[in-house]
Design a protein around this motif. Structure first.
Motif, PDB file in Angstrom:
ATOM      1  N   ILE A  93     -11.044 -21.260 -55.253  1.00  0.00           N
ATOM      2  CA  ILE A  93     -10.959 -22.479 -55.150  1.00  0.00           C
ATOM      3  C   ILE A  93     -10.978 -23.690 -55.389  1.00  0.00           C
ATOM      4  N   THR A  94     -10.200 -23.715 -56.363  1.00  0.00           N
ATOM      5  CA  THR A  94      -8.917 -24.855 -57.330  1.00  0.00           C
ATOM      6  C   THR A  94      -8.398 -24.964 -56.294  1.00  0.00           C
ATOM      7  N   VAL A  95      -7.736 -23.793 -56.301  1.00  0.00           N
ATOM      8  CA  VAL A  95      -6.494 -23.834 -55.924  1.00  0.00           C
ATOM      9  C   VAL A  95      -6.129 -24.843 -54.254  1.00  0.00           C
ATOM     10  N   ALA A  96      -7.346 -24.166 -53.825  1.00  0.00           N
ATOM     11  CA  ALA A  96      -7.846 -24.543 -51.734  1.00  0.00           C
ATOM     12  C   ALA A  96      -8.222 -26.387 -52.495  1.00  0.00           C
ATOM     13  N   LEU A  97      -8.686 -26.767 -52.850  1.00  0.00           N
ATOM     14  CA  LEU A  97      -9.495 -28.129 -53.417  1.00  0.00           C
ATOM     15  C   LEU A  97      -8.180 -29.188 -53.724  1.00  0.00           C
ATOM     16  N   GLN A  98      -7.688 -28.675 -55.133  1.00  0.00           N
ATOM     17  CA  GLN A  98      -6.349 -29.146 -54.937  1.00  0.00           C
ATOM     18  C   GLN A  98      -5.240 -29.873 -53.671  1.00  0.00           C
ATOM     19  N   THR A  99      -4.742 -28.016 -53.680  1.00  0.00           N
ATOM     20  CA  THR A  99      -3.687 -28.656 -52.750  1.00  0.00           C
ATOM     21  C   THR A  99      -4.248 -29.190 -50.934  1.00  0.00           C
ATOM     22  N   ALA A 100      -5.506 -28.971 -51.048  1.00  0.00           N
ATOM     23  CA  ALA A 100      -6.031 -30.003 -49.675  1.00  0.00           C
ATOM     24  C   ALA A 100      -5.386 -31.439 -49.963  1.00  0.00           C
ATOM     25  N   ALA A 101      -6.662 -31.717 -51.374  1.00  0.00           N
ATOM     26  CA  ALA A 101      -6.820 -33.179 -52.304  1.00  0.00           C
ATOM     27  C   ALA A 101      -4.587 -34.050 -51.558  1.00  0.00           C
ATOM     28  N   CYS A 102      -4.124 -33.263 -52.349  1.00  0.00           N
ATOM     29  CA  CYS A 102      -2.571 -33.361 -52.775  1.00  0.00           C
ATOM     30  C   CYS A 102      -1.666 -33.655 -51.209  1.00  0.00           C
ATOM     31  N   LEU A 103      -2.272 -32.717 -49.974  1.00  0.00           N
ATOM     32  CA  LEU A 103      -1.475 -32.736 -48.776  1.00  0.00           C
ATOM     33  C   LEU A 103      -1.466 -34.265 -48.278  1.00  0.00           C
ATOM     34  N   GLY A 104      -3.543 -34.468 -48.272  1.00  0.00           N
ATOM     35  CA  GLY A 104      -3.878 -35.526 -47.218  1.00  0.00           C
ATOM     36  C   GLY A 104      -2.768 -36.927 -47.654  1.00  0.00           C
ATOM     37  N   ASP A 105      -3.262 -38.187 -47.115  1.00  0.00           N
ATOM     38  CA  ASP A 105      -2.353 -39.602 -47.448  1.00  0.00           C
ATOM     39  C   ASP A 105      -3.736 -39.856 -49.006  1.00  0.00           C
ATOM     40  N   ARG A 106      -2.791 -40.181 -49.822  1.00  0.00           N
ATOM     41  CA  ARG A 106      -4.071 -40.584 -50.989  1.00  0.00           C
ATOM     42  C   ARG A 106      -4.981 -41.433 -50.934  1.00  0.00           C
ATOM     43  N   ALA A 107      -4.579 -42.714 -49.985  1.00  0.00           N
ATOM     44  CA  ALA A 107      -5.805 -43.499 -50.363  1.00  0.00           C
ATOM     45  C   ALA A 107      -6.790 -42.983 -49.437  1.00  0.00           C
ATOM     46  N   THR A 108      -6.867 -42.271 -48.237  1.00  0.00           N
ATOM     47  CA  THR A 108      -7.526 -41.496 -47.378  1.00  0.00           C
ATOM     48  C   THR A 108      -8.282 -40.833 -48.467  1.00  0.00           C
ATOM     49  N   VAL A 109      -7.263 -39.445 -49.078  1.00  0.00           N
ATOM     50  CA  VAL A 109      -8.540 -38.747 -49.512  1.00  0.00           C
ATOM     51  C   VAL A 109      -9.618 -39.514 -50.677  1.00  0.00           C
ATOM     52  N   VAL A 110      -8.767 -39.780 -51.560  1.00  0.00           N
ATOM     53  CA  VAL A 110     -10.054 -41.136 -52.388  1.00  0.00           C
ATOM     54  C   VAL A 110     -11.021 -41.545 -51.911  1.00  0.00           C
ATOM     55  N   ARG A 111     -10.785 -42.263 -50.919  1.00  0.00           N
ATOM     56  CA  ARG A 111     -12.039 -43.034 -50.337  1.00  0.00           C
ATOM     57  C   ARG A 111     -12.910 -41.801 -49.758  1.00  0.00           C
ATOM     58  N   PHE A 112     -12.294 -40.713 -49.285  1.00  0.00           N
ATOM     59  CA  PHE A 112     -13.110 -40.322 -48.311  1.00  0.00           C
ATOM     60  C   PHE A 112     -14.221 -39.255 -49.754  1.00  0.00           C
ATOM     61  N   VAL A 113     -13.406 -38.801 -51.019  1.00  0.00           N
ATOM     62  CA  VAL A 113     -14.165 -38.381 -51.700  1.00  0.00           C
ATOM     63  C   VAL A 113     -14.856 -39.016 -52.600  1.00  0.00           C
ATOM     64  N   ALA A 114     -14.410 -40.352 -52.889  1.00  0.00           N
ATOM     65  CA  ALA A 114     -15.804 -41.617 -53.020  1.00  0.00           C
ATOM     66  C   ALA A 114     -16.920 -42.501 -52.097  1.00  0.00           C
ATOM     67  N   SER A 115     -17.006 -40.720 -51.898  1.00  0.00           N
ATOM     68  CA  SER A 115     -18.247 -41.447 -51.049  1.00  0.00           C
ATOM     69  C   SER A 115     -19.348 -40.463 -51.143  1.00  0.00           C
ATOM     70  N   TRP A 116     -20.551 -40.601 -50.362  1.00  0.00           N
ATOM     71  CA  TRP A 116     -21.563 -39.315 -50.593  1.00  0.00           C
ATOM     72  C   TRP A 116     -21.058 -38.419 -50.319  1.00  0.00           C
ATOM     73  N   ARG A 117     -20.236 -38.122 -48.872  1.00  0.00           N
ATOM     74  CA  ARG A 117     -20.502 -36.861 -48.556  1.00  0.00           C
ATOM     75  C   ARG A 117     -19.368 -35.489 -49.091  1.00  0.00           C
ATOM     76  N   PRO A 118     -18.556 -35.673 -49.806  1.00  0.00           N
ATOM     77  CA  PRO A 118     -18.317 -34.433 -50.243  1.00  0.00           C
ATOM     78  C   PRO A 118     -19.211 -34.076 -51.606  1.00  0.00           C
ATOM     79  N   CYS A 119     -20.286 -34.564 -51.752  1.00  0.00           N
ATOM     80  CA  CYS A 119     -21.096 -34.107 -53.219  1.00  0.00           C
ATOM     81  C   CYS A 119     -21.964 -33.063 -52.237  1.00  0.00           C
ATOM     82  N   ALA A 120     -22.482 -33.903 -51.091  1.00  0.00           N
ATOM     83  CA  ALA A 120     -23.510 -33.440 -50.120  1.00  0.00           C
ATOM     84  C   ALA A 120     -23.382 -31.948 -49.639  1.00  0.00           C
ATOM     85  N   LEU A 121     -21.980 -31.938 -49.006  1.00  0.00           N
ATOM     86  CA  LEU A 121     -21.083 -30.002 -48.327  1.00  0.00           C
ATOM     87  C   LEU A 121     -21.686 -29.693 -49.845  1.00  0.00           C
TER      88      LEU A 121
END
Length: 167
Positions: A93-121
């Protein structure tokens, strides 16, 4: 990590319970991440990405080790095999999440995660996985697949007496 995968139990309620608990753990970690970023404690995108990768880290074998010590000292109610399975499920699970985070655009990833959506999902995923197996979670036989031996009242009180004296 190969040895962890070889020992992993994929039978009974263990995988669903482990995945559900890990999803709820990630929900709590994303809530923490959201609070830190919202509070302005992570200033740059690099800070936010570092915090995100730390929040997505796999669970440690330290918890499994502590459970093993508790079981060895006679504390009831812990299953070291289940703790080991949580560690084993946490790695992919960690490998999948960290790979997804590192492959995406850094600014987009941190903006998405810094919202309620990942917590709710993550919370919804945990509840969705745990809800169907909720009745089997109370049955100790579904955790390890081993037959459950329920001690009689006389033998359990006799077994508890020496442990009580040691405390």
């Amino acid at each position: 990590f190969v040895l962890v995968g070889l020992k992993l139990n994929l039978g009974g309620a263990t995988p669903a319970a482990g995945a559900g608990l890990l999803s709820l753990r990630h929900a709590a970690n994303y809530a923490y991440y959201y609070a830190v970023v919202l509070g302005g404690l992570a200033f740059s995108d690099d800070d936010r990405m570092t915090l995100l990768l730390m929040c997505q880290a796999a669970v440690s074998v330290v918890g499994w080790s502590q459970m093993s010590k508790a079981v060895e000292s006679g504390v009831r109610g812990y299953d070291t095999n289940f703790a080991f399975d949580i560690v084993g499920l946490s790695m992919p699970i960690t490998v999948a999440l960290q790979t997804a985070a590192c492959l995406g655009d850094r600014a987009t990833v941190v903006r998405f995660v810094a919202s309620w959506r990942p917590c709710a999902l993550a919370a919804l995923a945990g509840i969705a996985v745990l809800f169907p197996v909720r009745k089997t979670l109370r049955d100790p036989a579904t955790w390890t697949g081993d037959p459950v031996v329920v001690p009689s009242a006389a033998s359990s009180s006799a077994a508890a007496a020496p442990r009580d004296k040691a405390v």
